[in-house]
Design a protein around this motif. Structure first.
Motif, mmCIF file in Angstrom:
data_model
loop_
_atom_site.group_PDB
_atom_site.id
_atom_site.type_symbol
_atom_site.label_atom_id
_atom_site.label_comp_id
_atom_site.label_asym_id
_atom_site.label_seq_id
_atom_site.Cartn_x
_atom_site.Cartn_y
_atom_site.Cartn_z
ATOM 1 N N SER B 345 0.833 -1.205 0.000
ATOM 2 C CA SER B 345 0.000 0.000 0.000
ATOM 3 C C SER B 345 0.874 1.264 0.000
ATOM 4 O O SER B 345 0.580 2.235 -0.705
ATOM 5 N N VAL B 348 2.675 1.528 -3.424
ATOM 6 C CA VAL B 348 1.761 1.949 -4.486
ATOM 7 C C VAL B 348 1.618 3.469 -4.477
ATOM 8 O O VAL B 348 1.655 4.124 -5.519
ATOM 9 N N ALA B 349 1.506 4.030 -3.256
ATOM 10 C CA ALA B 349 1.358 5.485 -3.153
ATOM 11 C C ALA B 349 2.565 6.188 -3.758
ATOM 12 O O ALA B 349 2.430 7.200 -4.447
ATOM 13 N N TYR B 350 3.739 5.616 -3.514
ATOM 14 C CA TYR B 350 4.948 6.268 -4.041
ATOM 15 C C TYR B 350 5.112 6.025 -5.533
ATOM 16 O O TYR B 350 5.574 6.915 -6.252
ATOM 17 N N ALA B 352 2.809 5.791 -7.618
ATOM 18 C CA ALA B 352 1.913 6.744 -8.283
ATOM 19 C C ALA B 352 2.635 8.084 -8.452
ATOM 20 O O ALA B 352 2.544 8.726 -9.495
ATOM 21 N N GLN B 353 3.375 8.470 -7.424
ATOM 22 C CA GLN B 353 4.092 9.747 -7.529
ATOM 23 C C GLN B 353 5.267 9.660 -8.489
ATOM 24 O O GLN B 353 5.654 10.650 -9.094
ATOM 25 N N TRP B 637 -1.244 14.059 -6.557
ATOM 26 C CA TRP B 637 -0.843 12.670 -6.740
ATOM 27 C C TRP B 637 -1.074 11.854 -5.488
ATOM 28 O O TRP B 637 -1.362 10.659 -5.570
ATOM 29 N N ALA B 641 -3.236 8.534 -5.348
ATOM 30 C CA ALA B 641 -2.699 7.318 -4.755
ATOM 31 C C ALA B 641 -3.643 6.794 -3.682
ATOM 32 O O ALA B 641 -3.860 5.575 -3.563
ATOM 33 N N MET B 645 -5.354 3.164 -3.545
ATOM 34 C CA MET B 645 -5.182 2.298 -2.384
ATOM 35 C C MET B 645 -6.526 1.869 -1.842
ATOM 36 O O MET B 645 -6.725 0.715 -1.475
#
Lengths: 184, 776
Positions: B345, B348-350, B352-353, B637, B641, B645
């Protein structure tokens, strides 16, 4: 008492005479006895690369510690006032760049402000109180590039100023018909 | 997986890290290739190398020099004392030079080196007089000048005093000489001026300390003297002192806190060491791969990336808590799904960035993602193999803590929704943002006041506002600068309260110089004869003077910049640009407000034409705008993200997904609402703090649902939020604004995560596990 007072006054008066050396402090005290005076001047500027010279005449007014007013009469009329802070001409315009320094020097010379002059010149006094001469030689090389030497002559007052530059130019100012001003 | 296979993976990971260390060592053989320019974080087409170059050029004086103003009743004596004290620093090799005596700044006479250019340099006033045919009126003033006792007349080279008139128009330095000292006369007060030149970097610590000690000692000895300081070195020194102070207070307190807590819970110093291993391994992995991919690293990336890897402490604590309590019954397999989900999780957030067009964000995201993966692998592959001396106390503590924190009632979903809506409304109504650089200025207020007063007293600027002017060749550039000057003069006549410095006033175009020469030829006709005659000089003087006109040479920019006067303007010249043109600047000082900015912008547009060859640049505004852009991009972003998530979590947890997302999202909302209510504006730094809150909150949410019935999970969540609070939240007490905002966000956010977790714990975990099995 009156006799004693008279004696002291006499001793004080005679003291400078009896002393061997007439020094710059004595000269400064002597000049300081006239706080203000007026007179005429003749200024002669000899330019080395020309055979002739620039000569002007006029009157001046001198107030010790305050200002010098230079009133040109020939060949052109112009009033120049020098104070420790500024130099202004008839139109109120300020001097050319670097002019303030020259003006300050001029003022210090006319005042006989040896303390200020000593920071930049070596001073040599000769003669006595009735006919003295002070020769000034610049200490720093930077100043020596502009001024070769200056000589002041006088008695109770300053009578003649002679400034020479390394390229052979010469400025000679004669002050005459000087009379003390009262009050102002 | 077999035991041997697991061991082999562990060794493989060790080999990879060793390779990383070697690769990193090779890449760092010439030092860390780090960027500090904020614009390096922007996409390439948005960068402006010329503006960067202009900024550097203008900043140089501020960086390499410092200036002191000293005001005192006993000015001469105190200045001498300070000047001599600083001179010992020069003698010791700490400073390059210190100027304070009258002669220290004495230039050679401009007449010596400006001589042969003078016939091509005329002030606008004289140009007009001669153009009107009134050249004769210039005779009288020239005559006065010739006979003034203080002038230095030269009837052959310059009978009219062309050069003096032209020089009088150039901006002179406000610093003059009095009492043998460099002196500034302002508002009836005399200030002594001391100008120091640094030998190396303003960040050089021994030099800063020596300078600081000298000035402190001087002020103790002369408590009545007023001393104003200006220069980057003082700001850098203040920053270094502040950092040192905070490391010894805030830093020490955090470290002590973490040591006490971990020591108290695990009763073993080894756990502490094991806590650091994954973080270090993650940082090594991240630094190597990011450098390998990007070739360079921005310092902001390094700072924030390293902070974000702090999320990895979650993995360590969950694993260790579970091990400590389960003892021999510990199975990695049981913990692996939640650990994996926590990692995925966050990553994934990173990732996306990492897809954004902003190189700065990409770098930061890559660094954080690599770091987390590296730390996670270390936790999973290595930690279980380190022996852990589990104390029975840990298990007892976990159970007791678990009982203590049972909430009396649970948060129903509808109430969470209402709360969230209320918080969103508060944020929408009240939340503001402020990207201005002033907000983030770490310098103490007293120093900033000194700086402002010095600049105001000296009419000086740090070159923060300027016009960037470009052209295909030098003559066109000079002409363009000239029309810029004219436009500015008009605006100033209309009430614009600024001053400016430009090369056009010093070096006219070749055409203008030629026109001036023709005008001087006219002046040297009848008016010259008149002047020479009235001065009582022989007529051949006029002939000699005329002959001098033939020696006249044009003044080029290069000539001018080489002269002692021109040296002061070297910072305005940029020279050849990448596209074969030339560029220069005109620096603006004076009033600074929105209205002035708009007028200057309009001037730039009017003079620059459709090709925008004239640009108005306000460095402070520009950096603020860059930070704002970075902030908005990050926010966008992160929201994307989060949405991604949420989808992933809904896919795994179905109806329980809200229990996972309430801690991270709820904490984020609480932070934002608190900022909205407290009037704290949003900026890039508290927003980066939110990334930390989200990561730790999400891990807490996942473990809270996955291991709802295990006291060890709750202990790990508590420990993780507490240690992160100590490490990052304590920064709220920092006086450095950037750290303060980051810390404040973590303080509120992590506390909120911790408070929210028990309320959203699933009611009956056994039943949920059954459901899960049915679904799965």
């Amino acid at each position: 008492m009156p006799l004693r007072r008279w004696l002291i006054t006499l001793l004080l008066l005679l003291a400078p005479l009896s002393a061997q050396a007439f020094d710059l402090d004595d000269l400064q005290r002597q000049l300081a006895t006239t706080p203000a005076l007026a007179g005429s001047f003749e200024q002669r500027r000899e330019l080395a690369d020309l055979d002739s010279s620039l000569t002007s005449r006029g009157t001046f007014l001198f107030e010790r510690g305050k200002r010098v007013v230079w009133q040109l009469e020939t060949p052109v009329e112009e009033r120049i006032e020098l104070t420790p802070e500024a130099i202004t001409d008839g139109s109120g315009e300020s001097a050319p760049p670097g002019g303030e320094q020259v003006a300050q020097l001029f003022l210090q010379l006319l005042e006989g402000d040896w303390q200020a002059l000593e920071s930049r010149f070596t001073l040599a006094l000769s003669g006595d109180q009735d006919a003295w001469q002070v020769a000034l030689t610049p200490k720093e090389a930077a100043l020596r590039e502009r001024i070769a030497g200056i000589t002041l002559q006088g008695d109770r007052t300053i009578d003649r100023l002679d400034m020479r530059t390394p390229d052979g130019d010469r400025l000679e100012v004669r002050l005459f018909d000087q009379h003390p001003l009262n009050g102002s | 997986m077999t035991r041997a296979g697991y061991r082999r993976l562990g060794w493989l990971w060790f080999a990879i890290l060793t390779l990383c260390a070697i690769w990193l060592g090779w890449m760092l053989r010439h030092g860390l290739p780090a960027d500090t320019d904020l614009t390096a974080l922007l996409p390439a087409d948005r960068q402006a190398p010329l503006i960067e170059q202009a900024d550097r050029e203008l900043g140089r004086g501020f960086e390499n020099r410092f200036l002191l103003l000293l005001g005192d009743d006993e000015r001469v004596a105190t200045t001498r004392a300070l000047g001599q004290a600083l001179q010992t620093l020069v003698d010791d090799g700490q400073l390059a030079a210190i100027d304070w005596r009258e002669l220290d700044l004495a230039d050679a006479d401009p007449h010596d080196w400006m001589g042969h250019w003078r016939y091509r340099l005329l002030t606008p006033a004289w140009q007009q007089i001669i153009d009107r045919g009134d050249a004769g009126t210039l005779v009288e003033p020239a005559l006065r000048r010739l006979f003034s006792p203080t002038a230095r007349p030269d009837p052959v080279a310059d009978p009219f005093g062309l050069l003096d008139t032209w020089l009088a128009r150039l901006p002179g330095s406000p610093i003059g000489a009095a009492d043998g000292l460099l002196t500034l006369d302002r508002d009836d007060r005399q200030w002594s001026v001391l100008i120091g030149e640094l030998k190396g970097s303003p960040y050089d610590m021994p030099m800063q300390n020596a300078l600081h000690a000298t000035l402190e000692q001087f002020q103790q000895q002369h408590p009545d003297a007023e001393l104003l300081r200006s220069g980057l070195v003082f700001h850098a020194a203040a920053g270094a002192r502040q950092a040192k102070h905070e490391i010894s207070t805030i830093g020490a307190a955090s470290l002590l806190g973490v040591l006490l807590i971990i020591g108290f819970v695990f009763r073993s110093p080894r756990v502490l060491l094991q806590l650091m291993v994954p973080l270090l391994a993650g940082s090594l992995f991240a630094l190597t791969l990011t450098l390998g991919f990007f070739g360079r690293l921005h310092l902001l990336t390094l700072a924030f990336g390293a902070s974000l890897i702090g999320i990895a402490i979650d993995y360590v604590l969950h694993l260790q808590c579970d091990r400590a309590i389960a003892g021999a019954g510990f199975r990695l397999r049981r913990l692996l799904p939640s650990l994996a989900l926590g990692l995925i999780s966050s990553v994934v957030a990173y990732v996306a960035q990492a897809l954004t067009p902003m190189p700065g964000l990409r770098q930061m995201a890559a660094f954080a993602a690599f770091g987390l993966v590296g730390a996670w692998l270390t936790v999973v592959l290595w930690l279980p193999r380190f022996t852990l001396h589990a104390s029975p106390f840990t298990a007892r503590l976990a159970t007791r803590w678990w009982r203590l924190c049972q909430p009396r009632w649970r948060l129903p979903p509808w109430l969470a929704l209402v709360g969230a809506v209320a918080l969103v409304i508060i944020c929408a109504l009240r939340l503001t943002s402020d990207d201005s650089l002033e907000l983030l200025n770490p310098s103490p207020a007293a120093l900033m006041q000194d700086e402002q007063r010095v600049q105001q007293l000296l009419d000086r600027d740090t070159g923060s506002r300027y016009f960037l002017v470009q052209a295909e060749d030098t003559q066109t550039l000079l002409a363009r600068l000239d029309s810029l000057d004219a436009a500015l003069d008009r605006a100033i006549a209309d009430g614009l309260r600024v001053e400016y410095q430009s090369l056009a006033g010093s070096v006219p175009t070749a055409a203008a110089q030629q026109a001036n020469l023709s005008r001087v030829h006219e002046l040297y006709g009848a008016p010259l004869d008149d002047l020479i005659r009235r001065a009582g000089l022989p007529a051949e003087v006029a002939e000699k003077a005329r002959a001098r006109l033939d020696t006249s040479a044009p003044l080029t920019v290069a000539d001018w910049l080489d002269t002692p006067l021109g040296q002061y303007q070297q910072r305005l010249w940029l020279g050849e640009t990448a596209d074969d043109g030339v560029a220069a600047m005109a620096v603006v000082s004076g009033a600074r407000d929105a209205e002035t900015g708009r007028t200057l912008q309009a001037v730039a547009e009017a003079v620059g034409g459709p090709q925008a060859r004239v640009e108005y640049v306000d460095r402070v505004d520009r950096i603020g705008a860059l930070l704002g852009e970075l902030r908005r991009h990050t926010a966008l972003w992160v929201v994307l993200a989060m949405a991604l998530m949420t989808l992933a979590l809904v896919w795994r947890y179905r109806r329980r997904a809200w229990r996972v997302i309430v801690p991270p999202f709820g904490a984020t909302l609480i932070v934002l609402a608190a900022f909205a209510l407290g009037g704290v504006p949003l900026n890039i730094f508290n927003q980066l703090g939110l990334l930390l809150v989200l990561g730790i909150g999400l891990d807490a949410g996942i473990f809270n649902v996955e291991h709802a019935r295990q006291p060890s999970a709750w202990l790990a969540i508590t420990l993780s939020t507490l240690t992160s609070l100590l490490a990052f939240g304590m920064l709220a007490f920092s006086a450095t604004p950037a750290l303060h905002y980051l810390g404040l966000t973590c303080l509120i956010g992590l506390a909120s995560v911790w408070v929210l977790v028990p309320w959203v714990r699933p009611v009956d975990p056994d039943r949920i596990h059954q459901q899960e099995n049915e679904h799965g």
